[in-house]
Write a protein that holds these residues in place. Structure first.
Motif, PDB file in Angstrom:
ATOM      1  N   GLY A 248       0.791  -1.223   0.000  1.00 36.51           N
ATOM      2  CA  GLY A 248       0.000   0.000   0.000  1.00 36.51           C
ATOM      3  C   GLY A 248       0.824   1.275   0.000  1.00 36.51           C
ATOM      4  N   ASP A 249       2.139   1.165   0.284  1.00 45.10           N
ATOM      5  CA  ASP A 249       3.002   2.346   0.256  1.00 45.10           C
ATOM      6  C   ASP A 249       3.169   2.847  -1.184  1.00 45.10           C
ATOM      7  N   VAL A 250       3.067   4.146  -1.377  1.00 42.95           N
ATOM      8  CA  VAL A 250       3.311   4.720  -2.704  1.00 42.95           C
ATOM      9  C   VAL A 250       4.811   4.696  -2.963  1.00 42.95           C
ATOM     10  N   ILE A 251       5.223   4.034  -4.051  1.00 43.05           N
ATOM     11  CA  ILE A 251       6.652   3.885  -4.347  1.00 43.05           C
ATOM     12  C   ILE A 251       7.073   4.602  -5.624  1.00 43.05           C
ATOM     13  N   GLY A 252       6.114   4.980  -6.479  1.00 44.79           N
ATOM     14  CA  GLY A 252       6.471   5.634  -7.727  1.00 44.79           C
ATOM     15  C   GLY A 252       5.264   6.224  -8.428  1.00 44.79           C
ATOM     16  N   ILE A 253       5.538   6.851  -9.564  1.00 36.37           N
ATOM     17  CA  ILE A 253       4.500   7.477 -10.370  1.00 36.37           C
ATOM     18  C   ILE A 253       4.511   6.857 -11.771  1.00 36.37           C
ATOM     19  N   MET A 254       3.374   6.403 -12.222  1.00 35.21           N
ATOM     20  CA  MET A 254       3.248   5.794 -13.540  1.00 35.21           C
ATOM     21  C   MET A 254       3.787   6.718 -14.622  1.00 35.21           C
ATOM     22  N   GLY A 255       4.483   6.161 -15.609  1.00 37.69           N
ATOM     23  CA  GLY A 255       5.075   7.000 -16.637  1.00 37.69           C
ATOM     24  C   GLY A 255       5.215   6.321 -17.990  1.00 37.69           C
ATOM     25  N   ASN A 256       6.166   6.830 -18.784  1.00 39.71           N
ATOM     26  CA  ASN A 256       6.334   6.391 -20.171  1.00 39.71           C
ATOM     27  C   ASN A 256       7.815   6.370 -20.526  1.00 39.71           C
ATOM     28  N   THR A 257       8.658   5.901 -19.576  1.00 40.93           N
ATOM     29  CA  THR A 257      10.096   5.877 -19.802  1.00 40.93           C
ATOM     30  C   THR A 257      10.534   4.519 -20.345  1.00 40.93           C
ATOM     31  N   GLY A 258      11.729   4.493 -20.961  1.00 41.98           N
ATOM     32  CA  GLY A 258      12.239   3.255 -21.533  1.00 41.98           C
ATOM     33  C   GLY A 258      11.564   2.931 -22.849  1.00 41.98           C
ATOM     34  N   TYR A 259      11.473   1.638 -23.149  1.00 40.65           N
ATOM     35  CA  TYR A 259      10.849   1.186 -24.404  1.00 40.65           C
ATOM     36  C   TYR A 259       9.346   1.106 -24.180  1.00 40.65           C
ATOM     37  N   SER A 260       8.688   2.230 -24.364  1.00 39.83           N
ATOM     38  CA  SER A 260       7.268   2.347 -24.030  1.00 39.83           C
ATOM     39  C   SER A 260       6.589   3.248 -25.044  1.00 39.83           C
ATOM     40  N   PHE A 261       5.325   2.960 -25.313  1.00 36.47           N
ATOM     41  CA  PHE A 261       4.589   3.707 -26.339  1.00 36.47           C
ATOM     42  C   PHE A 261       3.344   4.389 -25.773  1.00 36.47           C
ATOM     43  N   GLY A 262       3.372   4.691 -24.499  1.00 38.44           N
ATOM     44  CA  GLY A 262       2.249   5.338 -23.837  1.00 38.44           C
ATOM     45  C   GLY A 262       2.356   5.121 -22.343  1.00 38.44           C
ATOM     46  N   LYS A 263       1.827   6.039 -21.581  1.00 32.83           N
ATOM     47  CA  LYS A 263       1.932   5.973 -20.123  1.00 32.83           C
ATOM     48  C   LYS A 263       1.243   4.727 -19.576  1.00 32.83           C
ATOM     49  N   HIS A 264       2.004   3.916 -18.853  1.00 33.08           N
ATOM     50  CA  HIS A 264       1.452   2.708 -18.239  1.00 33.08           C
ATOM     51  C   HIS A 264       2.454   2.151 -17.240  1.00 33.08           C
ATOM     52  N   LEU A 265       2.062   1.105 -16.537  1.00 32.95           N
ATOM     53  CA  LEU A 265       2.932   0.400 -15.607  1.00 32.95           C
ATOM     54  C   LEU A 265       3.149  -1.021 -16.117  1.00 32.95           C
ATOM     55  N   HIS A 266       4.409  -1.389 -16.342  1.00 24.80           N
ATOM     56  CA  HIS A 266       4.715  -2.792 -16.618  1.00 24.80           C
ATOM     57  C   HIS A 266       4.950  -3.445 -15.262  1.00 24.80           C
ATOM     58  N   PHE A 267       4.131  -4.440 -14.940  1.00 21.83           N
ATOM     59  CA  PHE A 267       4.143  -5.109 -13.632  1.00 21.83           C
ATOM     60  C   PHE A 267       4.583  -6.555 -13.855  1.00 21.83           C
ATOM     61  N   GLU A 268       5.704  -6.926 -13.250  1.00 16.86           N
ATOM     62  CA  GLU A 268       6.269  -8.258 -13.490  1.00 16.86           C
ATOM     63  C   GLU A 268       6.619  -8.936 -12.177  1.00 16.86           C
ATOM     64  N   VAL A 269       6.384 -10.243 -12.098  1.00 15.65           N
ATOM     65  CA  VAL A 269       6.633 -11.016 -10.874  1.00 15.65           C
ATOM     66  C   VAL A 269       7.604 -12.152 -11.177  1.00 15.65           C
ATOM     67  N   ARG A 270       8.654 -12.255 -10.352  1.00 11.63           N
ATOM     68  CA  ARG A 270       9.653 -13.302 -10.518  1.00 11.63           C
ATOM     69  C   ARG A 270       9.881 -14.024  -9.185  1.00 11.63           C
ATOM     70  N   PRO A 271       9.356 -15.234  -9.030  1.00  9.07           N
ATOM     71  CA  PRO A 271       9.594 -15.996  -7.798  1.00  9.07           C
ATOM     72  C   PRO A 271      11.092 -16.220  -7.594  1.00  9.07           C
ATOM     73  N   GLY A 272      11.590 -15.851  -6.426  1.00 10.51           N
ATOM     74  CA  GLY A 272      13.011 -16.001  -6.157  1.00 10.51           C
ATOM     75  C   GLY A 272      13.880 -15.130  -7.042  1.00 10.51           C
ATOM     76  N   ASN A 273      13.265 -14.143  -7.682  1.00  7.96           N
ATOM     77  CA  ASN A 273      13.957 -13.241  -8.610  1.00  7.96           C
ATOM     78  C   ASN A 273      14.562 -13.997  -9.789  1.00  7.96           C
ATOM     79  N   LEU A 274      13.891 -15.064 -10.217  1.00 14.48           N
ATOM     80  CA  LEU A 274      14.377 -15.859 -11.341  1.00 14.48           C
ATOM     81  C   LEU A 274      13.501 -15.607 -12.576  1.00 14.48           C
ATOM     82  N   LYS A 275      12.805 -16.605 -13.058  1.00 11.37           N
ATOM     83  CA  LYS A 275      12.016 -16.477 -14.277  1.00 11.37           C
ATOM     84  C   LYS A 275      10.661 -15.829 -14.000  1.00 11.37           C
TER      85      LYS A 275
END
Length: 226
Positions: free
Chosen positions: A98-125
């Motif tokens: 629930g802590d606010v950690i960032g602001i949604m944006g359009n940086t990097g390889y992106s074609f519109g403002k959004h959040l890429h949300f990715e989950v990696r168990p054990g920081n692997l695949k």
């Protein structure tokens, strides 16, 4: 689990798995999400910030994420929040769900403002982020109210009529969210006054609940599941 935005519905614009970009099939390791009422991105779990950075060296594939944050959750899953406009936490910092950690944006390889949300168990695949958030893995809009209502109704065994009554309340989305968070905290069973205190309910909210024909049963079930 909680939604990765501080409030409002979210749109899934690109699900997890194979997708076609400019005629080329490629694997998408996360979910592309858009907040409909806020750009505030929140941590979905308790954990420690592993990285908070922006990589510009294109020999490093993470440059595509632009401004990104990685949080190693206490559950063993590392969650990546990418394409941010702004990062509000630093590596090594502890964060809570629930802590606010960032602001949604359009940086990097992106074609519109959004959040890429990715989950990696054990920081692997990368794994199915939709399943991690208990969301459908498809392009759609997710109701904040119904997302948290589903969790509370299942835990408390509320009837359809109870759910419908709460949904008629003008601030029902906020109420469902407060209840869900309080239930996760598991501070222990309590009575009506304890529920009111833990949820921080205002007098008009209490008055609305008390007007329900089965209010005593509603309060009891809430108290038993906290």
């Amino acid at each position: 689990m909680i939604m990765p935005f501080s409030k409002g519905n979210i749109k899934i614009t690109s699900p997890y798995g194979n997708r076609t970009l400019y005629g080329t099939v490629c694997f998408h390791g996360g979910l592309d999400l858009v907040g409909t009422k806020t750009d505030e991105v929140v941590s979905v779990s308790n954990g420690t910030v592993l990285w908070s950075q922006m990589v510009t060296d294109k020999s490093n594939n993470t440059w595509q994420w632009g401004n990104y944050i990685a949080v190693m959750g206490d559950d063993g899953n590392t969650v990546y929040y990418c394409h941010l406009n702004k990062r509000l936490v630093s590596a090594g910092q502890r964060v809570s769900a629930g802590d606010v950690i960032g602001i949604m944006g359009n940086t990097g390889y992106s074609f519109g403002k959004h959040l890429h949300f990715e989950v990696r168990p054990g920081n692997l695949k990368a794994t199915n982020a939709a399943a991690y958030l208990n969301l459908p893995n498809a392009a759609c809009e997710i109701s904040e109210r119904e997302y948290y209502a589903d969790e509370v109704v299942k835990a408390c065994g509320f009837t359809d009529s109870t759910r419908a009554y709460i949904n008629k309340y003008a601030w029902s989305a906020d109420l469902w969210r407060k209840i869900a968070f309080a239930m996760r905290a598991k501070e222990g069973k309590c009575g009506r006054e304890g529920v009111i205190k833990r949820l921080g309910l205002l007098p008009h909210t209490v008055k609305y609940i008390d007007a329900y024909p089965f209010a005593s049963e509603l309060w009891r079930k809430l108290g038993e599941n906290m």
